[in-house]
Design a protein around this motif. Structure first.
Motif, PDB file in Angstrom:
ATOM      1  N   TRP A  77      34.689  10.415  53.250  1.00  0.00           N
ATOM      2  CA  TRP A  77      33.941  11.859  52.587  1.00  0.00           C
ATOM      3  C   TRP A  77      34.139  12.060  51.242  1.00  0.00           C
ATOM      4  CZ3 TRP A  77      29.722  13.042  54.785  1.00  0.00           C
ATOM      5  CH2 TRP A  77      29.550  13.038  56.192  1.00  0.00           C
ATOM      6  N   GLU A 124      30.242  11.013  62.181  1.00  0.00           N
ATOM      7  CA  GLU A 124      30.119  12.698  61.710  1.00  0.00           C
ATOM      8  C   GLU A 124      28.870  12.625  60.755  1.00  0.00           C
ATOM      9  OE1 GLU A 124      33.802  13.311  59.816  1.00  0.00           O
ATOM     10  OE2 GLU A 124      35.012  12.957  61.528  1.00  0.00           O
ATOM     11  N   HIS A 179      37.627  17.347  53.443  1.00  0.00           N
ATOM     12  CA  HIS A 179      37.912  16.734  54.726  1.00  0.00           C
ATOM     13  C   HIS A 179      38.777  15.818  54.484  1.00  0.00           C
ATOM     14  CE1 HIS A 179      36.627  14.432  58.357  1.00  0.00           C
ATOM     15  NE2 HIS A 179      36.146  15.773  58.555  1.00  0.00           N
ATOM     16  N   GLN A 198      30.812  21.456  53.008  1.00  0.00           N
ATOM     17  CA  GLN A 198      31.243  21.359  54.374  1.00  0.00           C
ATOM     18  C   GLN A 198      32.553  20.090  54.424  1.00  0.00           C
ATOM     19  OE1 GLN A 198      28.923  20.772  57.849  1.00  0.00           O
ATOM     20  NE2 GLN A 198      27.980  22.888  57.407  1.00  0.00           N
ATOM     21  N   ARG A 199      32.231  19.093  53.539  1.00  0.00           N
ATOM     22  CA  ARG A 199      33.308  17.971  53.662  1.00  0.00           C
ATOM     23  C   ARG A 199      34.081  17.766  52.570  1.00  0.00           C
ATOM     24  NH1 ARG A 199      32.660  16.319  59.126  1.00  0.00           N
ATOM     25  NH2 ARG A 199      30.816  17.466  59.987  1.00  0.00           N
TER      26      ARG A 199
END
Ligand SMILES: Cc1cc2nc3c(=O)[nH]c(=O)nc-3n(C[C@H](O)[C@H](O)[C@H](O)COP(=O)(O)OP(=O)(O)OC[C@H]3O[C@@H](n4cnc5c(N)ncnc54)[C@H](O)[C@@H]3O)c2cc1C
Length: 187
Positions: free
Chosen positions: A153, A65, A148, A144-145
């Motif tokens: 992350w 990822e 998650h 973005q993470r």
């Protein structure tokens, strides 16, 4: 998993860059940087001049990822070299793996069957890489993470935020969360 920020650079130079656009006083730039940091669409370009070097030992399912971030560069340990150098142990894998799988892998390693060892290597295998990125890229990753489902992350983001000198430029002043104790911290 292990995450160490080994160096960062560029803050003063980034502030100088901001001051150029309006020939403003450099001493006022830290406050201006705080205001500009959350603003995308070009306003926070100075974050691209601030660079981080992060030494990360992480499972390959997480690297898969992490590799989708294109605006950064990495130098990695060679899995080819590592897996033929010695027999593997549970410590080579995030949270350990099935003992039968580990035994089979070591059969391949003892037989010097490199391709079989490589084909059967589980994604939990820990690989060390030096990840170099700008604050801008890290901010994008953070946004973005941060929610998650992979716990790695959260560990990565928390560990970096705790170690960098200007974390509030990333979080906008939010408290840096405490590193999760559920993630192995010494591998
Ligand atoms: C939870 C989650 C799940 C995801 N699942 C998938 C998935 O299943 N499949 C999938 O394909 N993707 C998936 N993605 C998206 C993909 O992984 C993204 O590429 C990754 O998150 C990197 O984001 P980025 O492009 O913003 O970052 P970077 O690659 O670091 O790019 C940063 C910025 O530069 C821009 N940029 C980079 N390269 C170029 C270029 N060549 N030209 C123009 N602009 C460029 C990007 O648009 C972005 O604005 C997922 C993302 C998230 C957060």
């Amino acid at each position: 998993m292990r995450v160490n920020v080994i160096k960062e650079a560029g803050y003063e130079e980034a502030l100088l860059g901001i001051s150029l656009s309006r020939e403003a006083d450099i001493l006022a730039m830290p406050e201006r940087a705080k205001k500009l940091a959350p603003l995308d669409h070009g306003h926070n370009k100075f974050l691209e001049s601030m660079i981080l070097w992060i030494d990360v030992n992480a499972p390959r399912y997480w690297w898969q990822e992490a590799d989708t971030y294109r605006l950064s560069t990495k130098q990695s340990a060679s899995s080819m070299y590592l897996i033929m150098k010695r027999e593997l142990t549970q410590d080579d894998f995030q949270d350990g793996i099935d003992a039968i799988v580990l035994g089979r892998l070591n059969d391949f390693i003892r037989a010097k069957d490199f391709m079989a060892a490589k084909r059967h290597l589980p994604e939990a295998f820990l690989q060390r890489r030096l990840w170099c990125m700008s604050y801008k890229t890290f901010k994008n990753i953070y946004e973005q993470r941060r929610n998650h489902k992979l716990k790695e992350w959260h560990f990565f983001l928390d560990a970096v935020l705790l170690q960098i000198e200007h974390a509030t430029l990333i979080t906008g002043g939010e408290d840096v969360r405490v590193v999760q104790s559920t993630v192995q911290g010494d591998k």
